[in-house]
Design an enzyme around this catalytic site. Structure first.
Site, PDB file in Angstrom:
ATOM      1  N   TYR A 154      -4.406   1.800  15.700  1.00  0.00           N
ATOM      2  CA  TYR A 154      -3.099   2.046  16.355  1.00  0.00           C
ATOM      3  C   TYR A 154      -3.505   1.935  18.049  1.00  0.00           C
ATOM      4  O   TYR A 154      -2.596   1.246  18.746  1.00  0.00           O
ATOM      5  CB  TYR A 154      -2.417   3.253  16.252  1.00  0.00           C
ATOM      6  CG  TYR A 154      -1.706   3.085  14.912  1.00  0.00           C
ATOM      7  CD1 TYR A 154      -0.423   2.904  14.715  1.00  0.00           C
ATOM      8  CD2 TYR A 154      -2.232   3.919  13.830  1.00  0.00           C
ATOM      9  CE1 TYR A 154       0.115   2.616  13.505  1.00  0.00           C
ATOM     10  CE2 TYR A 154      -1.756   3.959  12.683  1.00  0.00           C
ATOM     11  CZ  TYR A 154      -0.530   3.271  12.484  1.00  0.00           C
ATOM     12  OH  TYR A 154       0.087   3.316  11.058  1.00  0.00           O
ATOM     13  N   HIS A 195      -2.712  11.202   0.737  1.00  0.00           N
ATOM     14  CA  HIS A 195      -2.157  11.034   1.978  1.00  0.00           C
ATOM     15  C   HIS A 195      -1.378  12.120   2.465  1.00  0.00           C
ATOM     16  O   HIS A 195      -0.306  12.117   2.694  1.00  0.00           O
ATOM     17  CB  HIS A 195      -1.215   9.730   2.145  1.00  0.00           C
ATOM     18  CG  HIS A 195      -0.996   8.965   3.238  1.00  0.00           C
ATOM     19  ND1 HIS A 195      -0.858   7.887   3.648  1.00  0.00           N
ATOM     20  CD2 HIS A 195      -0.462   9.683   4.511  1.00  0.00           C
ATOM     21  CE1 HIS A 195      -0.645   7.451   4.868  1.00  0.00           C
ATOM     22  NE2 HIS A 195      -0.343   8.651   5.682  1.00  0.00           N
ATOM     23  N   ARG A 254       0.945  -1.073  -0.001  1.00  0.00           N
ATOM     24  CA  ARG A 254      -0.158   0.183  -0.016  1.00  0.00           C
ATOM     25  C   ARG A 254       0.954   1.214   0.050  1.00  0.00           C
ATOM     26  O   ARG A 254       1.868   1.209   0.959  1.00  0.00           O
ATOM     27  CB  ARG A 254      -1.048  -0.077   1.132  1.00  0.00           C
ATOM     28  CG  ARG A 254      -1.775   1.257   1.295  1.00  0.00           C
ATOM     29  CD  ARG A 254      -2.964   1.325   2.603  1.00  0.00           C
ATOM     30  NE  ARG A 254      -3.362   2.402   2.475  1.00  0.00           N
ATOM     31  CZ  ARG A 254      -3.302   3.451   3.810  1.00  0.00           C
ATOM     32  NH1 ARG A 254      -2.493   2.822   4.641  1.00  0.00           N
ATOM     33  NH2 ARG A 254      -3.631   4.360   3.457  1.00  0.00           N
ATOM     34  N   GLU A 309      -3.269  -0.089   8.036  1.00  0.00           N
ATOM     35  CA  GLU A 309      -2.233   0.459   8.833  1.00  0.00           C
ATOM     36  C   GLU A 309      -2.261  -0.311  10.439  1.00  0.00           C
ATOM     37  O   GLU A 309      -3.375   0.116  10.843  1.00  0.00           O
ATOM     38  CB  GLU A 309      -1.916   1.794   8.832  1.00  0.00           C
ATOM     39  CG  GLU A 309      -1.564   2.596   7.729  1.00  0.00           C
ATOM     40  CD  GLU A 309      -1.581   4.236   8.116  1.00  0.00           C
ATOM     41  OE1 GLU A 309      -0.886   4.473   9.258  1.00  0.00           O
ATOM     42  OE2 GLU A 309      -1.407   4.797   6.961  1.00  0.00           O
ATOM     43  N   GLU A 345      -7.178   8.586   6.393  1.00  0.00           N
ATOM     44  CA  GLU A 345      -7.570   9.203   7.685  1.00  0.00           C
ATOM     45  C   GLU A 345      -7.796  10.706   7.308  1.00  0.00           C
ATOM     46  O   GLU A 345      -7.206  11.425   7.725  1.00  0.00           O
ATOM     47  CB  GLU A 345      -6.184   9.046   8.363  1.00  0.00           C
ATOM     48  CG  GLU A 345      -5.699   7.846   8.796  1.00  0.00           C
ATOM     49  CD  GLU A 345      -4.562   7.771   9.650  1.00  0.00           C
ATOM     50  OE1 GLU A 345      -4.280   8.818  10.323  1.00  0.00           O
ATOM     51  OE2 GLU A 345      -4.289   6.619  10.227  1.00  0.00           O
ATOM     52  N   ASN A 366      -7.306   2.000   9.712  1.00  0.00           N
ATOM     53  CA  ASN A 366      -5.789   2.179  10.258  1.00  0.00           C
ATOM     54  C   ASN A 366      -6.055   1.853  11.685  1.00  0.00           C
ATOM     55  O   ASN A 366      -6.987   3.065  12.211  1.00  0.00           O
ATOM     56  CB  ASN A 366      -5.052   3.508   9.960  1.00  0.00           C
ATOM     57  CG  ASN A 366      -4.929   3.572   8.451  1.00  0.00           C
ATOM     58  OD1 ASN A 366      -5.151   2.646   7.832  1.00  0.00           O
ATOM     59  ND2 ASN A 366      -4.368   4.651   7.811  1.00  0.00           N
TER      60      ASN A 366
HETATM   61  C1  FCB Z   1      -1.046   7.444  10.657  1.00  0.00           C
HETATM   62  C2  FCB Z   1      -0.712   7.829   9.346  1.00  0.00           C
HETATM   63  C3  FCB Z   1       0.741   7.219   8.843  1.00  0.00           C
HETATM   64  C4  FCB Z   1       1.784   7.240   9.998  1.00  0.00           C
HETATM   65  C5  FCB Z   1       1.302   6.655  11.041  1.00  0.00           C
HETATM   66  C6  FCB Z   1       2.124   6.290  12.255  1.00  0.00           C
HETATM   67  O1  FCB Z   1      -1.920   7.912  11.163  1.00  0.00           O
HETATM   68  O2  FCB Z   1      -1.470   7.470   8.319  1.00  0.00           O
HETATM   69  O3  FCB Z   1       1.165   8.219   7.920  1.00  0.00           O
HETATM   70  O4  FCB Z   1       2.094   8.647  10.373  1.00  0.00           O
HETATM   71  O5  FCB Z   1       0.211   7.134  11.663  1.00  0.00           O
END
Ligand code: FCB
Length: 478
Positions: free
Chosen positions: A307, A132, A88, A380, A177, A305
């Site tokens: 985290y 992006h 990607r 992500e 995002e 995405n």
């Molecule tokens: C996300 C972004 C990517 C990177 C990661 C850690 O929010 O899409 O570009 O910064 O976090």
């Protein structure tokens, strides 16, 4: 390229993924390409932002980044060595259309054709993200995302790129995002263009959604076989206590972070409670009749995405933000600036982000329970840690492999229980320019020496390669 490293002793955990599961890694154009003035590329808002004092930790910039523009062939070989089945990446709008409207730059487009052809020659499936965060500066000068016209410019751009690459790229996503692009770009000012205008940020959020819908429609009209998705960053959100004010804080943050985007893309509506919160900041008459139907253009997939989890408090004098910006910035939480982000007591990554696989499960469960069913991809997921290069040149990063392992276990479990999760992209393939954090935060599976540009697989990369080869989870990396 060097690939030395300690291959961890591994053993199958018996947790196998379905045949055809997509094993990927992700990057974005601005974070890796460099060559910001090469071959007719125009100026992006990030070029301008990086030149302003105090915006990026250490005064870092991405003029060279990791020189992927020149080293893409070597990087694709790395992907092949890893055994990735998909990659990607994003295209740089100002490289392809320098002013964001009008003429296209053939040399810019040719770069992505070369990249895609290289990927295809190794059997790696290209997954293209159209935006992006690197808006052409000329469009920012004309108002940026708070201006409705930017959405239309984006749809034209999407159509042009799709017309050129649609024959060899099957999987397309629109805006990466939109929450970050809107609220970090226009409210907190942590990201380019660095504006601190809460009302403008709400307009930007709507216009990013509209841009997604218009672009999806334009691409669909050209080729019905393309797989088109939106890409959102979702969080699990917990109230710090069972108090009413913490419940309200959780509702607000969930509303602005998750539901504002999911409800628009997947249900064609904005959540009433969020409109009420935002309506206290500005009138919302820029949301025109028909916009939401456009935004909810049918999708083939949703890219997620993920985290971390946020634990939030609405108590007066709220706690410090868990995701504090590294630079002098305002709040991105428009209309809910009083909300505090509380330490939930979990282990954290090098970003200070809490590690919580159960949050990913919550996000997936919620998607299945509350939204129309469609194929899901983790586009992500990954972690920054302070990598240390050993004397023998190897980089031993078991905590990164453990982070990915934790989340892949959740993915495996989700698939077993019928959630239509079809693939996983680690963030990131290589260390790169981490926005306002500069080069201080390393997310890569592959280590990059920023002086020499030498790439070295970290032990997490070797572990990920073993996992892909095996088609399932191995014992935790040593
Ligand atoms: C996300 C972004 C990517 C990177 C990661 C850690 O929010 O899409 O570009 O910064 O976090």
């Amino acid at each position: 390229m060097t690939t030395q490293g300690t291959r961890p002793e591994t053993q199958s955990s018996g947790l196998m993924f379905p045949t055809g599961f997509v094993w990927g890694a992700a990057t974005s154009a601005y974070q890796i390409e460099g060559s910001i003035s090469a071959d007719g590329r125009g100026v992006s808002i990030w070029d301008t932002f990086c030149r302003q004092d105090g915006r990026i930790v250490g005064g870092d910039h991405a003029e060279v980044a990791i020189d992927h523009y020149n080293r893409y062939a070597e990087d694709v070989r790395l992907m092949a060595d890893l055994g990735l089945t998909a990659y990607r990446f994003s295209v740089s709008w100002p490289r392809i259309q320098p002013l964001g409207s009008g003429a296209y730059n053939t040399k810019g487009l040719d770069f992505y054709k070369r990249l895609v052809d290289e990927l295809l020659s190794y059997g790696i499936d290209p997954w293209l993200t159209l935006y992006h965060w690197d808006l052409p500066q000329a469009l920012e000068d004309a108002g940026g995302w708070p201006a409705r016209d930017t959405s239309k410019r984006f749809a034209d751009f999407a159509a042009a790129v799709h017309a050129e690459l649609g024959d060899r790229v099957r999987n397309w996503s629109t805006v990466n995002e939109p929450w970050c692009a809107a609220f970090l770009g226009y409210a907190s000012g942590e990201h380019a263009p660095g504006r601190r205008e809460p009302a403008a940020a709400i307009r930007a959020a709507h216009h990013l959604n509209l841009a997604h819908g218009l672009a999806a429609q334009a691409m669909r009209a050209q080729n019905a076989d393309s797989q088109i998705g939106g890409c959102v960053n979702l969080y699990a959100i917990s109230p710090a206590t069972d108090s009413e004010e913490d419940a309200d804080a959780a509702r607000r943050i969930d509303g602005l972070q998750n539901r504002f985007f999911l409800d628009a893309l997947l249900k064609g509506e904005y959540p009433e409670d969020v409109l009420k919160d935002l309506g206290a900041v500005t009138d919302l008459d820029f949301i025109e009749d028909g916009d939401l139907a456009t935004i909810a253009a049918p999708l083939d997939m949703l890219l997620i995405n993920y985290y971390s989890r946020f634990t939030v408090s609405g108590a007066p004098g709220g706690a410090q933000s868990a995701s504090a910006a590294p630079t002098d910035s305002g709040s991105p939480w428009v209309g809910s600036e009083h909300v505090g982000f509380v330490n939930g007591g979990r282990p954290v990554t090098g970003m200070g982000w809490e590690i919580d696989g159960s949050g990913l499960r919550e996000v997936l469960d919620r998607l299945v329970a509350e939204y129309p069913r469609l194929p899901l991809y983790i586009s992500e997921n990954g972690a920054a840690f302070d990598d240390v290069v050993a004397e023998d040149g190897t980089i031993h990063d078991p905590e990164r492999a453990a982070y990915i392992d934790t989340h892949l276990r959740v993915c495996h479990d989700a698939i077993e229980t019928g959630i239509p999760l079809r693939g996983y992209f680690a963030w990131s393939l290589m260390d790169n320019f981490e926005w306002a954090w500069g080069y201080g935060k390393r997310f890569g599976l592959v280590y990059v020496d920023y002086e020499t540009q030498i790439r070295t697989m970290k032990s997490s990369a070797l572990w990920y390669a073993d996992t892909i080869r095996h088609g399932g989870l191995l014992g935790p990396a040593e």
